[in-house]
Design a protein around this motif. Sequence first.
Motif, PDB file in Angstrom:
ATOM      1  N   VAL A  75       0.521  -1.244   0.104  1.00 51.33           N
ATOM      2  CA  VAL A  75      -0.519  -0.396   0.493  1.00 51.33           C
ATOM      3  C   VAL A  75       1.156   0.709   0.031  1.00 51.33           C
ATOM      4  CG1 VAL A  75      -2.219   1.608   0.969  1.00 51.33           C
ATOM      5  CG2 VAL A  75      -2.046  -1.759   0.746  1.00 51.33           C
ATOM      6  N   GLU A  76       0.756   2.093  -0.816  1.00 51.34           N
ATOM      7  CA  GLU A  76       1.444   3.166  -1.464  1.00 51.34           C
ATOM      8  C   GLU A  76       1.669   4.454   0.174  1.00 51.34           C
ATOM      9  OE1 GLU A  76       4.587   5.584  -3.114  1.00 51.34           O
ATOM     10  OE2 GLU A  76       4.303   2.889  -3.298  1.00 51.34           O
ATOM     11  N   ARG A  77       0.422   4.673  -0.091  1.00 50.60           N
ATOM     12  CA  ARG A  77       0.535   6.284   0.459  1.00 50.60           C
ATOM     13  C   ARG A  77       0.033   5.536   2.097  1.00 50.60           C
ATOM     14  NH1 ARG A  77      -0.885  11.773  -1.309  1.00 50.60           N
ATOM     15  NH2 ARG A  77       0.325  12.079   0.514  1.00 50.60           N
ATOM     16  N   VAL A  78       0.296   6.317   3.406  1.00 49.06           N
ATOM     17  CA  VAL A  78      -0.042   5.406   4.595  1.00 49.06           C
ATOM     18  C   VAL A  78      -0.216   6.558   5.262  1.00 49.06           C
ATOM     19  CG1 VAL A  78      -0.127   4.184   6.727  1.00 49.06           C
ATOM     20  CG2 VAL A  78       0.030   3.346   4.397  1.00 49.06           C
ATOM     21  N   ARG A  79      -0.922   7.827   5.327  1.00 47.28           N
ATOM     22  CA  ARG A  79      -0.585   8.612   7.036  1.00 47.28           C
ATOM     23  C   ARG A  79      -0.970   8.243   8.377  1.00 47.28           C
ATOM     24  NH1 ARG A  79      -2.828  13.728   4.095  1.00 47.28           N
ATOM     25  NH2 ARG A  79      -0.381  13.537   3.446  1.00 47.28           N
ATOM     26  N   LEU A  80       0.127   8.788   8.977  1.00 50.70           N
ATOM     27  CA  LEU A  80      -0.375   8.594  10.421  1.00 50.70           C
ATOM     28  C   LEU A  80      -0.089   9.522  11.129  1.00 50.70           C
ATOM     29  CD1 LEU A  80       2.889   5.959  11.019  1.00 50.70           C
ATOM     30  CD2 LEU A  80       0.336   5.439  11.696  1.00 50.70           C
ATOM     31  N   ILE A  81      -1.092  10.053  11.877  1.00 51.92           N
ATOM     32  CA  ILE A  81      -1.606  10.838  12.586  1.00 51.92           C
ATOM     33  C   ILE A  81      -1.230  10.590  13.855  1.00 51.92           C
ATOM     34  CG2 ILE A  81      -3.631  12.351  12.619  1.00 51.92           C
ATOM     35  CD1 ILE A  81      -4.551  11.178   9.865  1.00 51.92           C
ATOM     36  N   ASP A  82      -1.514  11.817  14.572  1.00 53.57           N
ATOM     37  CA  ASP A  82      -0.852  11.626  16.380  1.00 53.57           C
ATOM     38  C   ASP A  82      -0.965  13.364  17.142  1.00 53.57           C
ATOM     39  OD1 ASP A  82      -0.068   8.293  17.511  1.00 53.57           O
ATOM     40  OD2 ASP A  82      -0.166  10.810  18.497  1.00 53.57           O
ATOM     41  N   ARG A  83      -1.468  12.876  18.263  1.00 51.71           N
ATOM     42  CA  ARG A  83      -1.265  13.586  18.407  1.00 51.71           C
ATOM     43  C   ARG A  83       0.311  14.057  19.348  1.00 51.71           C
ATOM     44  NH1 ARG A  83      -5.367  12.389  21.870  1.00 51.71           N
ATOM     45  NH2 ARG A  83      -7.486  12.856  20.369  1.00 51.71           N
ATOM     46  N   ALA A  84       1.199  13.182  19.531  1.00 52.56           N
ATOM     47  CA  ALA A  84       2.300  13.636  20.065  1.00 52.56           C
ATOM     48  C   ALA A  84       3.280  13.806  18.702  1.00 52.56           C
ATOM     49  CB  ALA A  84       2.795  11.906  20.432  1.00 52.56           C
ATOM     50  N   GLY A  85       4.174  14.115  19.024  1.00 55.23           N
ATOM     51  CA  GLY A  85       5.686  14.422  17.848  1.00 55.23           C
ATOM     52  C   GLY A  85       6.572  13.896  17.037  1.00 55.23           C
ATOM     53  N   ASP A  86       6.004  12.533  17.361  1.00 55.35           N
ATOM     54  CA  ASP A  86       6.473  10.885  16.465  1.00 55.35           C
ATOM     55  C   ASP A  86       5.701  10.362  17.203  1.00 55.35           C
ATOM     56  OD1 ASP A  86       8.730   9.688  15.880  1.00 55.35           O
ATOM     57  OD2 ASP A  86      10.676  10.558  16.399  1.00 55.35           O
TER      58      ASP A  86
END
Length: 590
Positions: A75-86
Motif C-alpha cells: 500500500v503506497e500512501r499510509v498517513r499516520l496521525i498523532d497528537r504526539a510529536g513522533d
Amino acid sequence: MTHSPLDEVRTRYAAERARRVRDDRDAQYGYLDDAPDPWNEPVERAPLTDVVDVAVVGAGLSGLTTAATLKKEGVERVRLIDRAGDVGGTWYWNRYPAAQCDVESYVYLPLLDEMGYVPTEKYAYQGEILAYLQSVARRFDLYRDACFHTGVEDAAWDEAEQLWVVETDRGDRFRAHFLVLSGGFLQRPKLPAIPGLSEFQGTMFHSSRWDYAYTGGGPGRDGGGLPGLRDKRVGVIGTGASGLQIVTPLAKAAEHLVVFQRTPSTVLPRNNRPTDPEWASSLRPGWHRERVEFFEQWTNGRFDQPDVIADGWTEVYAPVAVRHGAGLAGGPQEQEQAELADLAAMDRVRQRIAETVRDPDTAAALMPYYPMLCKRVGFHDDYLDAFNRPNVTLVDTRGAGVEKVTANAVIAEGREYELDLLILATGFDTVRGYLRSWGFDVVGRAGLRLSEHWRDGMRTMHGVTVRHFPNLFLVAALTQNAITVNYGAHAGVMAEHISYVVGEARSRGHAVVEASEQAEAAWVDMVASTASERQTEFLRSCTPGYYNNEGNLESRTRQGSARLGGGSVAYHEILRGWRSAGTLSGLDCS
Ligand code: NDP
C-alpha cells in the motif's frame, strides 16, 4: 463444618476491598486532555488537502505496526496521525526514569524479523524501544506522509466519493480510502481529584509528562541520576506499574522521598539480562512469529512445550491464570483448588516482601491482599529494597488515598508532608470509553455517529469492522476481541488482518468493504455467549482498579467492551481461519 484455609483470606480480602470501594468511582479522577508535549515543539506546516490510501489515527505500537505492515504489503500512501510529536505512543510520552517494558522485548516489539533486530536486553528500556519504533517508521517510509502534533477532530464517510474525510486541529481536510482507528487504550493521563491539588505551589507533573528541566538528568535507566533532586523533598502518589519503576531512581536521587500508597501492587522478580549474542545470532527467519505465538499459547494455558521464554509472565502469571481459568470453568472443587493456588502464589509475594523489607510495619503495609489477577502484576528487583533506605518513607493510606493537598504539602493519614515536587503516577483513562478518549465521534453512512451505533453497547465484526462504517478498522484493546498481557502480539495480529482485508479489497477491485448486518449481529452474540459469568463475578469481587472499572463493572458492560471468551489464541485462530477461507465472508463488498 470443616475449616478451609481460604476462610481467613476470603474475609481479609473482602475487608480490604470494602475499604477501597468508593461511591465516587470514576468521578474521583480528572483527565489531562490537553497536556502539553514536553518532548517536541510542534512544527509549522500548511494544512493538508490530499488523498491517501489509508489514514491511521494513532501512531503508537498498534497504529505503527498496522501502517508498516500495510506498506510492506504494497500500500503506497499510509498517513499516520498523532497528537504526539513522533511515533511511539506510550513510548513517546512515558519517559520517566527507568521506564521499561514489562513484557519480554523479543515478543513485545513488532516486526523484529523484518527489521533484522534483536533487542539488547530481555526487558528493554524506553529509549531503546522508542528508537526502534522510529527505525520502523523510517524503514517503511512512514514519516513522509505522517502528521504529528495533530489531533483529529472529525472523520466522516463521504458517500458520493466513497472516501473518509478527515479534519484536524491543524486545519487539515484530507481524504482516505481506508481509516484505521488505533488511538490507544492507556493514553490520556488521569489525575486524582484530591481537594486542593490545583493549589499546590511546588512543582507537579504526571508520570507520563516528566519534567527533566526540574529534576535534571534525562530518560534512561537511572534518569541520569536526577541531580536536580539532591536537595528536594519529593512525593509520589501511585504505586501501580509506573510508580513501581519510578520509585527506585527517585529514592537514589532525592533528599527525601515520600511514597503515598492506596493499594499495594503485587511485585514479582524482574531478572532482566543482556541479550546473549550467541542466541541472537542463532535466530533463524520466522523466529519472532514463533516466539510471539508461543507466548500467547503459554499465557492461554496451552503448555505443550517447555517454557522457552521464561518471562515473568509465563513463569508466574500463566500457571496462576490457568488454575484460575480452570476454577472459572469448573465446579466448586476446581474453584476451591484455583483459589488455593492463587493463595499460595500471593503468599510467596508477601513472603518476598517480609524477607526484603527490614521494618516490619513497612513490610506489612506493602503486602497486597487480593487475588493475583485483580490488578496488573508488577515486576521489579529493587522496588521493595528502596523502602530500606533512610531517606524513603512509605505512607500507607490503607485504601483511603491522599486526603488533601495544600500549597506546599500533601496530607494523608492525618499528617502533613511538605514537598518541593509532587509526581502523580496515577495512571490513565480507562473508564470513559474509546470515543471520549479519541476525542472525536466517527460519522458513518447517512450521518450515523459511532456513539449512536454503539448506544446500547459496542457492535463490531471480529472486533475490527463496523456496520454502517465502511472501510473502517479498529485496532484497540477492548473492542470485542481477545488480548493477553502482550499488547505487541495483538498489534501484530490486527496489522496482519487489516492488511489482508485492504489488500484483498484492492486486488478484487472493491472500493468498499463493510461488515454485514448479520455478521456483526453474529459476532455481538458470540461475544455475549462466550463471556464468562464467573469471570464477571470474579472481577466484581476484586479490589477496585482499572480491570474492573473502579469496581463499576456494570457501566463497562453497558459500553459493551466485553472480551471474546476463549482467549487470544482462539481469537487468532478465528481470524486466521476466516482469512484462509478467502471469501471475505460477512463483509459486504462493492
Ligand atoms: P495504574 O492505574 O496502574 O496505577 C495508578 C496508581 O495510582 C494506583 O496505585 C492507584 O491506587 C493510585 N492512586 C489513584 N488515585 C489515588 C489517590 N487519590 N491517592 C493515592 N493513590 C492513588 O497506572 P500506571 O501508570 O501505574 O499503570 C497503568 C498501566 O500502564 C499498567 O497497568 C500497565 O498496563 C501499563 N504500564 C506498563 C508498564 C510497563 O510495561 N513496564 C509501565 C507502566 C505502565 P489504587 O491501586 O488504589 O487504585
